[in-house]
Design a protein around this motif. Structure first.
Motif, PDB file in Angstrom:
ATOM      1  N   GLY A 228     -38.703 -22.402 -51.296  1.00 51.78           N
ATOM      2  CA  GLY A 228     -38.906 -22.248 -52.727  1.00 51.78           C
ATOM      3  C   GLY A 228     -39.131 -20.821 -53.170  1.00 51.78           C
ATOM      4  O   GLY A 228     -39.236 -20.545 -54.368  1.00 51.78           O
TER       5      GLY A 228
ATOM      6  N   ASP B 251     -44.113 -33.532 -53.947  1.00 54.65           N
ATOM      7  CA  ASP B 251     -44.208 -34.667 -53.034  1.00 54.65           C
ATOM      8  C   ASP B 251     -43.244 -35.751 -53.504  1.00 54.65           C
ATOM      9  O   ASP B 251     -43.378 -36.252 -54.624  1.00 54.65           O
ATOM     10  CB  ASP B 251     -45.640 -35.205 -53.021  1.00 54.65           C
ATOM     11  N   PRO B 252     -42.258 -36.124 -52.684  1.00 54.20           N
ATOM     12  CA  PRO B 252     -41.243 -37.076 -53.156  1.00 54.20           C
ATOM     13  C   PRO B 252     -41.784 -38.481 -53.388  1.00 54.20           C
ATOM     14  O   PRO B 252     -41.154 -39.266 -54.107  1.00 54.20           O
ATOM     15  CB  PRO B 252     -40.207 -37.069 -52.022  1.00 54.20           C
TER      16      PRO B 252
ATOM     17  N   THR C 208     -32.274 -28.911 -56.360  1.00 53.33           N
ATOM     18  CA  THR C 208     -32.496 -29.861 -55.274  1.00 53.33           C
ATOM     19  C   THR C 208     -33.551 -30.900 -55.629  1.00 53.33           C
ATOM     20  O   THR C 208     -33.653 -31.941 -54.976  1.00 53.33           O
ATOM     21  CB  THR C 208     -32.940 -29.143 -53.985  1.00 53.33           C
ATOM     22  N   GLY C 209     -34.369 -30.610 -56.627  1.00 54.55           N
ATOM     23  CA  GLY C 209     -35.455 -31.508 -56.987  1.00 54.55           C
ATOM     24  C   GLY C 209     -36.688 -31.371 -56.127  1.00 54.55           C
ATOM     25  O   GLY C 209     -37.670 -32.089 -56.322  1.00 54.55           O
ATOM     26  N   ARG C 210     -36.665 -30.426 -55.190  1.00 46.72           N
ATOM     27  CA  ARG C 210     -37.790 -30.268 -54.248  1.00 46.72           C
ATOM     28  C   ARG C 210     -38.851 -29.306 -54.756  1.00 46.72           C
ATOM     29  O   ARG C 210     -39.988 -29.346 -54.301  1.00 46.72           O
ATOM     30  CB  ARG C 210     -37.269 -29.754 -52.901  1.00 46.72           C
ATOM     31  N   TRP C 211     -38.478 -28.411 -55.697  1.00 50.46           N
ATOM     32  CA  TRP C 211     -39.362 -27.333 -56.104  1.00 50.46           C
ATOM     33  C   TRP C 211     -39.497 -27.276 -57.616  1.00 50.46           C
ATOM     34  O   TRP C 211     -38.511 -27.374 -58.345  1.00 50.46           O
ATOM     35  CB  TRP C 211     -38.832 -25.990 -55.582  1.00 50.46           C
TER      36      TRP C 211
ATOM     37  N   ALA D  23     -44.158 -27.232 -54.201  1.00 50.20           N
ATOM     38  CA  ALA D  23     -43.409 -28.253 -53.478  1.00 50.20           C
ATOM     39  C   ALA D  23     -43.761 -29.612 -54.080  1.00 50.20           C
ATOM     40  O   ALA D  23     -44.944 -29.948 -54.238  1.00 50.20           O
ATOM     41  CB  ALA D  23     -43.775 -28.219 -51.996  1.00 50.20           C
TER      42      ALA D  23
ATOM     43  N   SER E 225     -37.912 -35.811 -63.367  1.00 47.87           N
ATOM     44  CA  SER E 225     -37.333 -35.715 -62.024  1.00 47.87           C
ATOM     45  C   SER E 225     -35.906 -36.245 -62.013  1.00 47.87           C
ATOM     46  O   SER E 225     -35.521 -37.088 -62.829  1.00 47.87           O
ATOM     47  CB  SER E 225     -38.189 -36.481 -61.013  1.00 47.87           C
TER      48      SER E 225
ATOM     49  N   ARG F 253     -33.972 -22.152 -50.627  1.00 51.19           N
ATOM     50  CA  ARG F 253     -34.038 -23.603 -50.826  1.00 51.19           C
ATOM     51  C   ARG F 253     -35.021 -24.280 -49.868  1.00 51.19           C
ATOM     52  O   ARG F 253     -35.487 -25.389 -50.148  1.00 51.19           O
ATOM     53  CB  ARG F 253     -32.648 -24.226 -50.646  1.00 51.19           C
ATOM     54  N   GLU F 254     -35.337 -23.632 -48.738  1.00 54.88           N
ATOM     55  CA  GLU F 254     -36.232 -24.251 -47.767  1.00 54.88           C
ATOM     56  C   GLU F 254     -37.697 -23.997 -48.091  1.00 54.88           C
ATOM     57  O   GLU F 254     -38.557 -24.838 -47.809  1.00 54.88           O
ATOM     58  CB  GLU F 254     -35.918 -23.718 -46.360  1.00 54.88           C
TER      59      GLU F 254
ATOM     60  N   THR G 191     -30.202 -35.769 -55.641  1.00 51.74           N
ATOM     61  CA  THR G 191     -30.214 -34.325 -55.821  1.00 51.74           C
ATOM     62  C   THR G 191     -29.042 -33.911 -56.689  1.00 51.74           C
ATOM     63  O   THR G 191     -28.091 -34.659 -56.876  1.00 51.74           O
ATOM     64  CB  THR G 191     -30.139 -33.589 -54.475  1.00 51.74           C
TER      65      THR G 191
END
Length: 361
Positions: free
Chosen positions: A38, A338-339, A318-321, A336, A269, A35-36, A2
């Motif tokens: 997006g 998917d990691p 964060t790389g999550r969104w 979101a 990413s 952050r939780e 991250t």
């Protein structure tokens, strides 16, 4: 992996959305980022800069402070700096002419602001003053050449300018000449000197590029053909070498007879495993997998972009969104990621007329 964030005490981050005021946009929108989830929530907006189609953040004069920079994508192009201490961005100094037409992209590197001027096919370097404001133009590097697509490539069209990961070189991507130029920037005088030029397949119309986090590869997204050109990058020598080209839409993807596909943005990413592109017309986000070296790209799938004509694509710190700025439907949609697979799942959207880009603090 991250990236560090600059979240506020309430745990939210900040995003800035650029939009075309000439098409009904609000100019520059400030939004909170949860952050939780997006989710984006509007805090304020300003239309003090006409058509701020692209934004970039740079370090401010105060420790830890940031300044927001914007192009004004108008016939007589300009650039501006804005204080983002409060919810509504405030102009620092005045707007500065870039001595180029229709600037579409900009980047801050060291003590200079660089703009890619699409209309005039040039790159400008402007000094950044002690208060973070934009000074006069120090130099303009005019591109030369053309391409085989007569209605789009009769002349140079610089579409993006950015420093390489080492900070040694400046790269400019030109849709009109099917090439990427590598330049040296004199940090004292602001003079731009052409170091080399990498030519891609004629007619592809390169628009933007993104670097692999390891720094040894770059991915050039082509607008006139929906492909991405993989290149090796040697920062020591300042050389960019094409090593492959891959379609951004998986084989068998159906495209309507009346549908054109003009890819607009490429994002990698943070861990270097995935690459995403935004595809206008097809109105999709493509997911491509990268191998361990970053030198091989494999299409995985496409997902709906959540709107119409995605002009920009941005990954939050964060790389999550993942966020798509859908210009013609007037919204920013978030997904979101998917990691494990890299596939984005739509989670929400924010109304933003004529949205053109999203950047994160």
């Amino acid at each position: 992996m991250t990236h560090a964030t600059t979240d506020r005490e309430d745990g939210t981050g900040r995003a800035y959305i650029g939009s075309f005021t000439s098409a009904g946009g609000r100019g520059i929108i400030t939004a909170t980022v949860d952050r939780e989830t997006g989710e984006l929530s509007v805090l304020g907006a300003t239309d003090i800069v006409p058509d701020p189609s692209y934004l970039a953040l740079g370090d401010g004069p105060e420790p830890g402070g940031k300044v927001l920079y914007a192009v004004s994508e108008t016939e007589h192009g300009a650039a501006a700096a804005l204080d983002v201490t409060d919810d509504v961005p405030r102009l620092i100094g005045g707007t500065q002419p870039v001595d180029g037409e229709g600037p579409t992209h900009l980047a801050r590197t060291g003590g200079h602001l660089l703009t890619a001027n699409y209309g005039s096919g040039s790159v400008s370097a402007l000094g950044v003053l002690s208060d973070g404001s934009v000074g006069p133009v120090d130099s303009v590097l005019a591109h030369e050449g053309s391409g085989p697509v007569s209605d789009r490539q009769r002349a140079p069209h610089a579409h993006q300018v950015l420093p390489d990961p080492s900070g040694t070189w400046v790269l400019s991507v030109d849709l009109g000449t099917d090439s990427v130029r590598i330049c040296a920037l004199d940090g004292t005088t602001g003079a731009l000197r052409l170091h080399g030029e990498t030519f891609l397949r004629p007619g592809t119309g390169p628009r933007h590029l993104a670097f692999h986090p390891a720094g040894g590869h770059a991915y050039v997204l082509n607008e006139l053909e929906p492909t991405v050109t993989v290149c090796s990058w040697d920062a020591g020598a300042g050389t960019l070498e094409p090593i492959g080209e891959t379609a951004v839409l998986p084989e068998g993807t159906e495209i309507g007879a009346d549908t054109v596909t003009y890819p607009s943005e490429v994002v990698v990413s943070h861990d270097g495993r995935f690459l995403w592109t935004a595809n206008r017309g097809h109105d999709s986000i493509s997911v491509l997998a990268l191998d361990a070296t970053g030198g091989s790209v494999t299409p995985v799938t496409t997902v709906d972009c959540g709107g119409h004509w995605p002009r920009d694509l941005a990954l939050d710190p964060t790389g999550r969104w993942l966020y798509a700025a859908n210009e013609r439907s007037g919204d920013v949609s978030w997904f979101a990621v998917d990691p494990e697979t890299g596939v984005p799942r739509r989670a929400g959207s924010l109304t933003a007329p004529a949205a053109s880009c999203v950047v994160f603090a």
